[in-house]
Every structure is written in C-alpha cells, then in structure tokens.
Scaffold this active site. Structure first.
Site, PDB file in Angstrom:
ATOM      1  N   CYS A 163      -2.662   9.448   2.624  1.00 31.29           N
ATOM      2  CA  CYS A 163      -2.352   8.862   1.309  1.00 31.29           C
ATOM      3  C   CYS A 163      -3.464   9.175   0.307  1.00 31.29           C
ATOM      4  CB  CYS A 163      -2.129   7.368   1.439  1.00 31.29           C
ATOM      5  SG  CYS A 163      -3.509   6.508   2.202  1.00 31.29           S
ATOM      6  N   GLU A 165       0.885  -1.172   0.000  1.00 32.58           N
ATOM      7  CA  GLU A 165       0.000   0.000   0.000  1.00 32.58           C
ATOM      8  C   GLU A 165       0.915   1.212   0.000  1.00 32.58           C
ATOM      9  OE1 GLU A 165      -3.111  -0.064  -0.342  1.00 32.58           O
ATOM     10  OE2 GLU A 165      -3.956  -1.859   0.573  1.00 32.58           O
TER      11      GLU A 165
HETATM   12  P1  NAD Z   1       8.279   4.853   4.906  1.00 28.95           P
HETATM   13  O1  NAD Z   1       8.327   4.078   3.644  1.00 28.95           O
HETATM   14  O2  NAD Z   1       9.406   5.770   5.200  1.00 28.95           O
HETATM   15  O3  NAD Z   1       8.172   3.873   6.164  1.00 28.95           O
HETATM   16  C1  NAD Z   1       7.136   2.951   6.304  1.00 28.95           C
HETATM   17  C2  NAD Z   1       7.568   1.838   7.240  1.00 28.95           C
HETATM   18  O4  NAD Z   1       8.594   1.083   6.610  1.00 28.95           O
HETATM   19  C3  NAD Z   1       8.134   2.319   8.569  1.00 28.95           C
HETATM   20  O5  NAD Z   1       7.665   1.484   9.588  1.00 28.95           O
HETATM   21  C4  NAD Z   1       9.640   2.134   8.373  1.00 28.95           C
HETATM   22  O6  NAD Z   1      10.364   1.954   9.563  1.00 28.95           O
HETATM   23  C5  NAD Z   1       9.677   0.891   7.516  1.00 28.95           C
HETATM   24  N1  NAD Z   1      10.915   0.697   6.742  1.00 28.95           N
HETATM   25  C6  NAD Z   1      11.805   1.622   6.334  1.00 28.95           C
HETATM   26  N2  NAD Z   1      12.793   1.032   5.621  1.00 28.95           N
HETATM   27  C7  NAD Z   1      12.507  -0.287   5.575  1.00 28.95           C
HETATM   28  C8  NAD Z   1      13.142  -1.417   4.964  1.00 28.95           C
HETATM   29  N3  NAD Z   1      14.265  -1.304   4.257  1.00 28.95           N
HETATM   30  N4  NAD Z   1      12.569  -2.628   5.094  1.00 28.95           N
HETATM   31  C9  NAD Z   1      11.405  -2.764   5.784  1.00 28.95           C
HETATM   32  N5  NAD Z   1      10.768  -1.734   6.389  1.00 28.95           N
HETATM   33  C10 NAD Z   1      11.318  -0.507   6.283  1.00 28.95           C
HETATM   34  O7  NAD Z   1       6.889   5.623   4.885  1.00 28.95           O
HETATM   35  P2  NAD Z   1       6.351   6.689   5.932  1.00 28.95           P
HETATM   36  O8  NAD Z   1       7.093   7.966   5.777  1.00 28.95           O
HETATM   37  O9  NAD Z   1       6.281   6.064   7.268  1.00 28.95           O
HETATM   38  O10 NAD Z   1       4.840   6.882   5.431  1.00 28.95           O
HETATM   39  C11 NAD Z   1       4.465   7.795   4.433  1.00 28.95           C
HETATM   40  C12 NAD Z   1       4.174   7.091   3.131  1.00 28.95           C
HETATM   41  O11 NAD Z   1       3.219   6.062   3.331  1.00 28.95           O
HETATM   42  C13 NAD Z   1       3.588   8.003   2.098  1.00 28.95           C
HETATM   43  O12 NAD Z   1       4.189   7.753   0.856  1.00 28.95           O
HETATM   44  C14 NAD Z   1       2.125   7.603   2.057  1.00 28.95           C
HETATM   45  O13 NAD Z   1       1.450   7.864   0.840  1.00 28.95           O
HETATM   46  C15 NAD Z   1       2.222   6.147   2.313  1.00 28.95           C
HETATM   47  N6  NAD Z   1       0.963   5.637   2.798  1.00 28.95           N
HETATM   48  C16 NAD Z   1       0.230   4.824   1.993  1.00 28.95           C
HETATM   49  C17 NAD Z   1      -0.994   4.360   2.413  1.00 28.95           C
HETATM   50  C18 NAD Z   1      -1.819   3.440   1.558  1.00 28.95           C
HETATM   51  O14 NAD Z   1      -2.727   2.832   2.114  1.00 28.95           O
HETATM   52  N7  NAD Z   1      -1.582   3.325   0.277  1.00 28.95           N
HETATM   53  C19 NAD Z   1      -1.475   4.712   3.672  1.00 28.95           C
HETATM   54  C20 NAD Z   1      -0.701   5.553   4.461  1.00 28.95           C
HETATM   55  C21 NAD Z   1       0.522   6.004   4.030  1.00 28.95           C
END
Ligand code: NAD
Length: 525
Positions: free
Chosen positions: A277, A243
């Site tokens: 999002c 997502e």
């Molecule tokens: P992010 O990708 O920076 O982090 C998301 C999660 O991934 C965190 O828990 C982080 O610690 C973890 N993570 C980071 N590196 C990783 C790796 N190498 N392997 C595994 N896990 C890892 O995103 P964010 O800044 O927390 O959230 C914002 C983003 O999320 C925006 O792009 C937003 O659009 C998206 N989002 C999407 C939805 C959806 O349903 N489509 C919903 C909410 C947010």
C-alpha cells in the site's frame, strides 16, 4: 480468477500458491451463524481479560515474541507459500515488524492505559477532580488483505489484545494460513482461545463479521470494499478504522544522490512485486537529473531476479492472482497507448508461472493515464519530470489518495519543508515504506486512503473509548447553577461571566463582586 470464484459452494475454500497456481490447502467458509458464535464467545471472555492485570497481558505478548523469534523460519515459509514474496523479504517486512512492534507496545501501553488526571481551567470546576480512563471496546473485528498477511493483522490484533479487547479476525481468502500462524503462537504463549478467533471465507465472511456482536471494526483493503464496510458499519453505528489504498508519490529533487535514489525507486516500486500500500506508485524527478535517473533505474531493474519467492536468490516474486496482474497489464497498455516510453519490462512472464509480471519502468507518463490516477498495485515504476518544487507538490497532491509519500534530497531541511506541503498520512524524507516498521509512527491516510490510524499512540487510541470520571471535592455543597432561578440567578451568572471573560480588569472585578452578592441572596432549592 480468484481462489473463491473457482470454488463450488462446498463449504471449503482452496488456497493457492501464487508462484505455481497450485492449491496448497483449504479452509472452511464460515457461515453467518458461525461468525456470530465466534463473536459471542469473544464477548463472553473479554471482561475477564480486561480485568487481567496488564502485567500478565504483557507477559503473553513477550512469550509470543519469543516464540515468533524462535519459529521465524516456519512462519516465513507459510507467508512465502501463500503470498509469494521472497523469504528474506517476509523476514524483513513481516516478522521483524511484528517482533519490534511488541517492544513498542510493551513500552508504550503502561503509560497509555494509566488513568490521567484532568486539569480544569474554569475556577468553579476546580472544586472537582477529573480523571480520564481508557476502556477497551469489547470485541474488535479485524478484516485484512493478503499483501502483508502477517504484519498487518498481527500488529492490529496485538494492539487490540493488550488494551483489553478480544478479537475476531477475518483474514484474506488468499492468505488465511499466515494468520493461523499468529493464532497458533498466541495460544502457545498462553492466550485464552476465545479471546482471539479466526473466521475464514471470502467477502461474505467479512460481511458476516460486520453483522456480529463486535464493538468496532478495523478494515484494511481496497477503497471499493472499504466503502461497503463503511456503509454496513454506519447502518449499526459501528465505529470503524479504514486503511485503504494508496497512490504514493516519490519526489526526487535535483540535489539527491542519484545512485541512492535510483536504488530507492527500484526497491520502493518492486518490493513485494509492487503490492504494497505504501509502494512508489508515482515518481516525479527534477528535469535536470531525469534522464540519468531513468537510465540508472532501468539498469538496476534489469538486474532483478524474478522467480519463486521460495528460491534464495529471488528479488521479485509473483503477483497474488490473475485479477491483479490484469490491472497491471491494462495500466501499462493504457500508458503506452497515451505516449509513455517503456524502458524495460511491460509483459507478463508466463514461463515462470501464472502470476509473474516483469518489473517495468515507464518514462514520460502524465496524469491523463490510469497508471498515474488509479492504484496499480504491481511491479511498475512510472516516472515523469518536473521543473519547480511547486509543480512537484501540485503533482503529488493531484490524487484522490493520500496514504504516504517520500521526498529525496541532500538538504534535509528542504525535504522536511516540502514534506509539510504534501497531503498524506506520512511523508518520509530520504526513505520510504519504512514508517510502517516504526511502532511509534501512526499508520493511515487522508482522502480516499482511509479514516483513522493503526500503530503508534493514535493506533492505541482507536482500540479504546475515553471515559471521564468526575468527583466533587465538596459533596455537601449545592451547586451554584441549580434551581432557585429568578433575577438574582441572572445577576449571579451575568456577573460571573464578566468576571471570567471581560477584557477590562475593572469590569471583571465588579462582575465578581456582583456575582458573589447575588449568590448569597439566592435561595437554592
Ligand atoms: P479487498 O478490499 O479485496 O479485500 C480486503 C478484505 O475484505 C478481504 O479479507 C476480503 O475478503 C474482505 N471483504 C471483501 N468484501 C467484503 C465485504 N463486502 N464486507 C466485508 N469484508 C469484505 O482488498 P485486497 O485485494 O485483499 O487488498 C488490496 C488492497 O488493500 C489494496 O487496495 C491496498 O492498497 C490495500 N491495503 C491498504 C493498506 C493500508 O494500510 N492502508 C495495507 C495493505 C493493503
């Protein structure tokens, strides 16, 4: 700076209040070994849970729902303290969504998990009875972001649990305490602690979860991290749901109610400080109402109260961290440098705290600007005009993302027809974002917005693997296609194919008789 980067490697991670920038607590940074142990405990407990009657699993969900309703004020405070959003918004977009989602699950899951009888079209296969079962994967790993720290992971956790899975959740490093609230309430509702475990830390803890003994990963976050997750999952053939980000368009047709639609744009762009999002990231307005629409949006934006989400009167809270605020700054500056008109906002508000940015309305934007191509994820409403519906659709689809979209018109049929032409996982006519609060509605995107779905029937399907069971109704009969090959077998099969598929009735009948005669002459091994 992120909360992580400011930390020495002491084994704990500070969590900050985004409104003040001050630390509010710390959580452990779990090592690879600790994450693996959590998954092992979950794996050991899961078969017992899968064998637990669904009625009991549903009782636990119902009890969780009751406790959450009772303790909503406490959970809301935790959300606001670490995610920054206004408390009433936390109630509406986090607590309410989860409470309602439990109702959806309790209603939908008994039917969903019921074994399904499979009808066979092939006449020979009618001698068999087919049954379709839905089996839980085992342990579902869930990695989540900070922007909806309660509703996003909790709806996924509940879906995984009710379908018979165990869960290991890695919440965002910015909002771990909110997930712990969901955990606390589920355990209080009677869930075995091994079935739902939380591991904390930054990306490294997420990466560790991808190496642990889990059977599926549900990742929600940015496109960049999503790609890394997909690569790690591919290396071990782990099924994934991704997502990811969005750049959702809002299309305003000339017959839309100006007062309603301007309020919608302002809420859709600034709710949760634009860190949603599904928020309005691009707004396209018919040229005949463009100026009046902009004027109303700017007026309404000017009335918004920006401040600490804990204050009752706050409409727009802080952004989560400086990196996010910097992206917003850069996008606005790039747009203005390329000719966009700034109608209001356009600056950080440091006197309120480190994470505040003024709600911003930008007019005359175009697709050469970063603000119309990259995810901004902040309190900005960029608007441009269009002449025809075709142009509006082309603009909406001119994006690498496809999460959701909205169409605004007083003619619902016209809106629905236009909605069908937009490449997005969900398109709302005369509403926006609310589809996330509809338990039945699948949530997820196309293109760079992700793979797979959460919520609704398709979200349930992601938590199970289909198992087909087939029973022959005549166990004492040798099958017609077994050994005993030779010319007769060829005749038998060729006649059978003609009987089933030839267009002419005469040849079909002849094929049927040829097939039967050959079969009777054959000697099966
Ligand atoms: P992010 O990708 O920076 O982090 C998301 C999660 O991934 C965190 O828990 C982080 O610690 C973890 N993570 C980071 N590196 C990783 C790796 N190498 N392997 C595994 N896990 C890892 O995103 P964010 O800044 O927390 O959230 C914002 C983003 O999320 C925006 O792009 C937003 O659009 C998206 N989002 C999407 C939805 C959806 O349903 N489509 C919903 C909410 C947010």
């Amino acid at each position: 700076m992120s909360a992580i980067a400011s930390q020495p490697a002491t084994g704990t991670l500070a969590v900050n209040d985004p409104a003040t920038g001050k630390p509010i607590g710390e959580v452990p940074i779990h090592s690879l070994r600790e994450v693996q142990e959590a998954a092992q405990r979950a794996r050991a407990a899961q078969p017992r849970w899968a064998a637990t009657p669904l009625r009991r699993r549903m009782e636990i969900l119902r009890e969780f729902q009751r406790l959450l309703c009772e303790q909503k004020a406490q959970v809301t405070s935790v959300i606001t303290r670490e995610a920054g959003k206004p408390r009433a918004e936390a109630l509406a977009t986090e607590i309410l969504v989860v409470l309602d989602y439990v109702n959806y699950l309790v209603e939908a899951v008994p039917e969903f998990l019921r074994s399904e009888s499979v009808r066979h079209t092939n006449p020979i296969m009618k001698l068999k009875r087919g049954t379709l079962l839905r089996e839980p994967y085992g342990v579902i790993g869930i990695i989540s972001p900070w922007n909806y720290p309660f509703s996003l992971p909790t709806t996924q956790v509940l879906t995984a649990l009710i379908t018979g899975n165990a869960v290991v959740l890695k919440p965002s490093e910015f909002t771990p305490f909110t997930s712990m609230e969901a955990h606390r309430l589920l355990l209080a509702a009677g869930l075995d602690p091994d079935l739902f475990q939380i591991v904390t830390g930054d990306g490294a803890a997420g990466a560790a979860l991808l190496r642990a003994d889990i059977q599926k990963i549900i990742f929600t976050g940015s496109v960049a991290t999503g790609k890394r997750v997909a690569q790690a999952a591919a290396a071990r053939l782990l099924p994934v749901v991704l997502e990811l980000g969005g750049k959702d368009p809002m299309i305003v047709l000339e017959d839309a109610d100006l007062d309603v639609v301007s309020s919608a744009a302002v809420w859709g762009a600034f709710m949760n400080a634009g860190q949603t999002c599904l928020s309005v990231e691009r707004c396209y307005v018919h040229e005949s109402i463009y100026d009046r629409f902009l004027q109303k949006c700017a007026e309404k934006t000017g009335k918004l109260r920006v401040g600490n989400g804990a204050d009752r009167d706050t409409d727009v809270g802080p952004m989560i961290h400086q990196r996010q605020l910097q992206t917003v700054r850069e996008h606005v500056e790039d747009a203005v440098a390329k000719g966009a008109r700034l109608l209001c906002g356009g600056t950080p508000l440091p006197r309120l705290g480190p994470g505040f940015y003024a709600p911003t309305v930008l007019a005359d934007v175009n697709h050469s600007m970063r603000i119309m191509r990259e995810e901004t994820f902040g309190p900005v409403l960029p608007v441009r005009s269009f002449k025809t519906e075709d142009e509006a659709v082309a603009l909406a689809n001119d994006s690498e993302f496809g999460l959701s979209a909205s169409v605004w018109t007083s003619d619902t049929r016209r809106g629905e027809a236009l909605a069908r032409r937009i490449d997005a996982g969900a398109v709302m006519v005369n509403d926006m974002i609310a589809c996330f609060g509809i338990g039945e509605a699948p949530h997820g995107g196309v293109k760079a917005s992700g793979i797979g779905r959460t919520h609704g029937k398709f979200g349930l399907e992601e938590m199970v693997w289909p198992k087909y069971i087939d029973s022959d109704r005549i166990p004492r009969m040798k099958k017609l296609w077994w050994y005993g090959y030779g010319p007769e077998f060829f005749q038998q099969m060729s006649g059978f194919i003609e009987f089933l598929f030839h267009k002419k009735l005469r040849i079909r009948l002849r094929g049927g008789s040829k097939s039967t005669r050959s079969y009777l002459r054959r000697k099966l091994l």
